[in-house]
Design an enzyme around this catalytic site. Structure first.
Site, PDB file in Angstrom:
ATOM      1  N   ASP A 141      -7.718  -5.790  -0.198  1.00 52.67           N
ATOM      2  CA  ASP A 141      -8.482  -6.397  -0.948  1.00 52.67           C
ATOM      3  C   ASP A 141      -7.984  -7.320  -1.250  1.00 52.67           C
ATOM      4  OD1 ASP A 141      -9.673  -4.660  -3.540  1.00 52.67           O
ATOM      5  OD2 ASP A 141      -7.893  -3.813  -3.511  1.00 52.67           O
ATOM      6  N   HIS A 196       0.828  -1.063  -0.313  1.00 57.94           N
ATOM      7  CA  HIS A 196       0.057   0.419   0.047  1.00 57.94           C
ATOM      8  C   HIS A 196       0.745   1.226  -0.002  1.00 57.94           C
ATOM      9  CE1 HIS A 196      -3.448   2.480   0.402  1.00 57.94           C
ATOM     10  NE2 HIS A 196      -4.119   1.445   0.002  1.00 57.94           N
TER      11      HIS A 196
HETATM   12  C1  SDX Z   1      -6.579  -0.287  -2.881  1.00 59.54           C
HETATM   13  O1  SDX Z   1      -4.412   4.170  -2.416  1.00 59.54           O
HETATM   14  C2  SDX Z   1      -5.103   4.189  -1.727  1.00 59.54           C
HETATM   15  O2  SDX Z   1      -5.517   4.185  -0.680  1.00 59.54           O
HETATM   16  C3  SDX Z   1      -5.917   2.685  -2.823  1.00 59.54           C
HETATM   17  C4  SDX Z   1      -7.196   1.716  -1.628  1.00 59.54           C
HETATM   18  C5  SDX Z   1      -8.509   1.995  -0.958  1.00 59.54           C
HETATM   19  O3  SDX Z   1      -8.866   2.142   0.147  1.00 59.54           O
HETATM   20  O4  SDX Z   1      -8.956   3.508  -1.881  1.00 59.54           O
HETATM   21  O5  SDX Z   1      -6.567   1.019  -0.480  1.00 59.54           O
HETATM   22  C6  SDX Z   1      -7.546   0.526  -2.367  1.00 59.54           C
HETATM   23  O6  SDX Z   1      -6.213   0.038  -4.057  1.00 59.54           O
HETATM   24  C7  SDX Z   1      -4.976  -1.424  -2.346  1.00 59.54           C
HETATM   25  C8  SDX Z   1      -4.432  -1.274  -3.312  1.00 59.54           C
HETATM   26  C9  SDX Z   1      -4.723  -2.588  -4.211  1.00 59.54           C
HETATM   27  N1  SDX Z   1      -3.676  -3.209  -5.146  1.00 59.54           N
HETATM   28  C10 SDX Z   1      -3.147  -4.139  -5.053  1.00 59.54           C
HETATM   29  O7  SDX Z   1      -3.503  -4.741  -4.379  1.00 59.54           O
HETATM   30  C11 SDX Z   1      -1.851  -5.015  -5.833  1.00 59.54           C
HETATM   31  C12 SDX Z   1      -0.066  -4.443  -6.181  1.00 59.54           C
HETATM   32  N2  SDX Z   1       0.082  -4.067  -4.587  1.00 59.54           N
HETATM   33  C13 SDX Z   1       0.801  -2.972  -5.627  1.00 59.54           C
HETATM   34  O8  SDX Z   1       0.916  -2.920  -6.505  1.00 59.54           O
HETATM   35  C14 SDX Z   1       1.453  -1.888  -5.150  1.00 59.54           C
HETATM   36  O9  SDX Z   1       1.670  -1.868  -3.639  1.00 59.54           O
HETATM   37  C15 SDX Z   1      -0.082  -0.481  -4.327  1.00 59.54           C
HETATM   38  C16 SDX Z   1      -0.453   0.104  -6.024  1.00 59.54           C
HETATM   39  C17 SDX Z   1      -0.934  -1.108  -3.810  1.00 59.54           C
HETATM   40  C18 SDX Z   1       1.155   0.362  -4.048  1.00 59.54           C
HETATM   41  O10 SDX Z   1       2.355   1.109  -5.046  1.00 59.54           O
HETATM   42  P1  SDX Z   1       3.525   2.550  -4.846  1.00 59.54           P
HETATM   43  O11 SDX Z   1       2.918   2.587  -3.826  1.00 59.54           O
HETATM   44  O12 SDX Z   1       3.643   3.227  -5.718  1.00 59.54           O
HETATM   45  O13 SDX Z   1       4.844   0.881  -4.211  1.00 59.54           O
HETATM   46  P2  SDX Z   1       5.826   0.395  -5.254  1.00 59.54           P
HETATM   47  O14 SDX Z   1       4.948  -0.351  -6.508  1.00 59.54           O
HETATM   48  O15 SDX Z   1       6.463   1.689  -5.716  1.00 59.54           O
HETATM   49  O16 SDX Z   1       6.445  -0.390  -4.617  1.00 59.54           O
HETATM   50  C19 SDX Z   1       7.312  -0.232  -3.740  1.00 59.54           C
HETATM   51  C20 SDX Z   1       8.073  -1.663  -3.911  1.00 59.54           C
HETATM   52  C21 SDX Z   1       8.266  -2.030  -4.629  1.00 59.54           C
HETATM   53  O17 SDX Z   1       9.848  -2.624  -4.809  1.00 59.54           O
HETATM   54  P3  SDX Z   1      11.481  -2.087  -4.291  1.00 59.54           P
HETATM   55  O18 SDX Z   1      11.542  -1.529  -6.320  1.00 59.54           O
HETATM   56  O19 SDX Z   1      11.531  -0.798  -4.259  1.00 59.54           O
HETATM   57  O20 SDX Z   1      12.373  -3.651  -5.072  1.00 59.54           O
HETATM   58  O21 SDX Z   1       7.578  -2.404  -2.509  1.00 59.54           O
HETATM   59  C22 SDX Z   1       7.222  -3.393  -4.067  1.00 59.54           C
HETATM   60  C23 SDX Z   1       7.882  -2.848  -5.384  1.00 59.54           C
HETATM   61  O22 SDX Z   1       8.355  -3.994  -6.341  1.00 59.54           O
HETATM   62  N3  SDX Z   1       5.446  -4.402  -4.105  1.00 59.54           N
HETATM   63  C24 SDX Z   1       5.252  -4.946  -4.641  1.00 59.54           C
HETATM   64  C25 SDX Z   1       4.324  -5.363  -4.061  1.00 59.54           C
HETATM   65  N4  SDX Z   1       3.771  -4.114  -3.699  1.00 59.54           N
HETATM   66  C26 SDX Z   1       4.376  -3.201  -3.014  1.00 59.54           C
HETATM   67  N5  SDX Z   1       6.306  -6.075  -5.053  1.00 59.54           N
HETATM   68  C27 SDX Z   1       5.444  -7.162  -4.743  1.00 59.54           C
HETATM   69  N6  SDX Z   1       4.247  -6.901  -4.534  1.00 59.54           N
HETATM   70  C28 SDX Z   1       3.415  -6.558  -4.647  1.00 59.54           C
HETATM   71  N7  SDX Z   1       1.675  -6.292  -4.170  1.00 59.54           N
END
Ligand code: SDX
Length: 370
Positions: free
Chosen positions: A307, A256
């Protein structure tokens, strides 16, 4: 000018609708844990729109207004009949929400009163659209809304045409409370950007539905269930998760932007997933989810978001998978419209800048010489 990718850490608006501070989520100052355990979705809708919890009579009036507004204009139901049966329900919803404006005599009335009427209609009619399309694509006639029913009860009723199990109604109602608002998430921001041009509330909610549809946002709950099914059984979890992480692929339902110590909504959904699984005698999806959580948190430090456990909750309730994100939209419509009303109250067009990283000093060359 230096861009911040994904606007991370940028404070783009003030709001009194909801807040996330030190991992604690509040709606209008009420802790989500308190609301999840005690409030109904209709109370939360009232709270988000009007700023305080309703009295008996205020709640009764809102419920009556929602119930009276739940029928969708007949031409919109006719449009649903034209859509291909295999269209993703979120794509249907995006188009149907936009079309509602065409049949609302107050669509272009920007008064506060008219905007509240439209918020009520949107909140009442989004569930009807989703249920009607679900039935039409299966060759069944839509079921008219049930007078006096709550949004959760009415939605389940309109899906099947029979009175739903009160346990399922209660579970769905709680899920709606948990998803109702979340500060400046992507879909809410999209809605606010749209109406900040002084465009109408239907345009704002259409933008929001489009943003929620994506798998990095609301679409993740459906993707989580796809993942659980792809893994198939608890014995395959280890290889599957390690493989995904080795390939640096995203694990849906984890991570998140704002919460690093865990999403406060996830524990409620986890508990619901367990209780529903236990009562139906099928804990498979719950058990798999718990094992996945342990592994992902241990290996990567990532925690489940809203989710993750909602996928097993909705599956155990017997809800078709491509309605998971639309259910998120039913709930979040309350937050979107609360934010949109707030944006209108103190509006300024939202127009940030971009850091230009393209070519410079180009000179026009006539097409014959390129
Ligand atoms: C919702 O924003 C809100 O408030 C949303 C929400 C709401 O109520 O409205 O809470 C609802 O949308 C929840 C999120 C649903 N999405 C997912 O579950 C998809 C999977 N998660 C992600 O792709 C990610 O964590 C996000 C999109 C939720 C957040 O993205 P960010 O803040 O841009 O984080 P990032 O992608 O830059 O990740 C930072 C690091 C990375 O690693 P490094 O490159 O720094 O080594 O964390 C890793 C990412 O690769 N990472 C993940 C991951 N989430 C973060 N690695 C693997 N799987 C994941 N899910």
């Amino acid at each position: 000018m230096t861009a911040t990718k994904g606007l991370e850490g940028i404070v783009a608006a003030t709001t009194s609708v909801s807040s996330i501070v030190d991992g604690v989520l509040t709606y209008r100052g009420y802790d989500i844990d308190d609301l999840a355990d005690n409030a109904t979705f209709e109370e939360v809708v009232y709270l988000l729109w009007y700023g305080s919890l309703p009295s008996h009579s205020e709640l009764a009036q809102l419920k009556a207004e929602l119930s009276a507004s739940a029928a969708v204009p007949a031409p919109v139901i006719d449009i649903l009949r034209l859509f291909p049966a295999n269209t993703p329900t979120m794509a249907v919803l995006r188009t149907a929400v936009s079309s509602l404006a065409l049949y609302d005599p107050e669509a272009e009335d920007m008064s506060k009163e008219a905007n509240l009427h439209k918020a009520i209609r949107l909140q009442a009619q989004i569930p009807t659209i989703i249920a009607a399309f679900t039935r039409l694509r299966e060759g069944n006639a839509p079921v008219s809304p049930k007078e006096g029913a709550s949004i959760a009860e009415n939605f389940l009723y309109m899906l099947t045409g029979v009175d739903p199990d009160p346990v399922a109604v209660k579970a769905l109602d709680k899920a709606l409370v948990l998803h109702a608002d979340h500060e400046l998430n992507a879909s809410t921001f999209a809605g606010r950007v749209t109406v900040a041009t002084l465009s109408d509330i239907y345009s704002g909610v259409t933008s929001a539905v489009g943003a929620l549809k994506g798998p990095l946002h609301g679409g993740a709950n459906e993707a989580v269930m796809n993942m659980l099914e792809e893994i198939g059984s608890i014995d395959h979890i280890d290889d599957y998760i390690r493989g995904k992480l080795d390939r640096r692929e995203k694990l849906m339902g984890f991570g998140h932007r704002v919460y690093k110590g865990g999403d406060p909504r996830a524990k409620h959904l986890q508990k619901m997933s367990y209780e529903l699984g236990k009562s139906t005698g099928n804990l498979k999806w719950y058990d798999m989810s718990v094992k996945i959580e342990g592994l992902v948190t241990g290996l990567k430090g990532l925690r489940p978001n809203v989710d993750f456990y909602s996928a097993s909750v909705y599956t155990t309730l017997g809800i078709p998978r491509d309605l998971f994100t639309p259910i998120f939209a039913i709930s979040r419509c309350s937050g979107w419209t609360a934010h949109i009303l707030e944006q209108y109250e103190n509006n300024r067009i939202i127009r940030p800048r971009a850091e230009y990283v393209g070519q410079a000093d180009q000179k026009y060359i006539p097409v014959d010489f390129r």
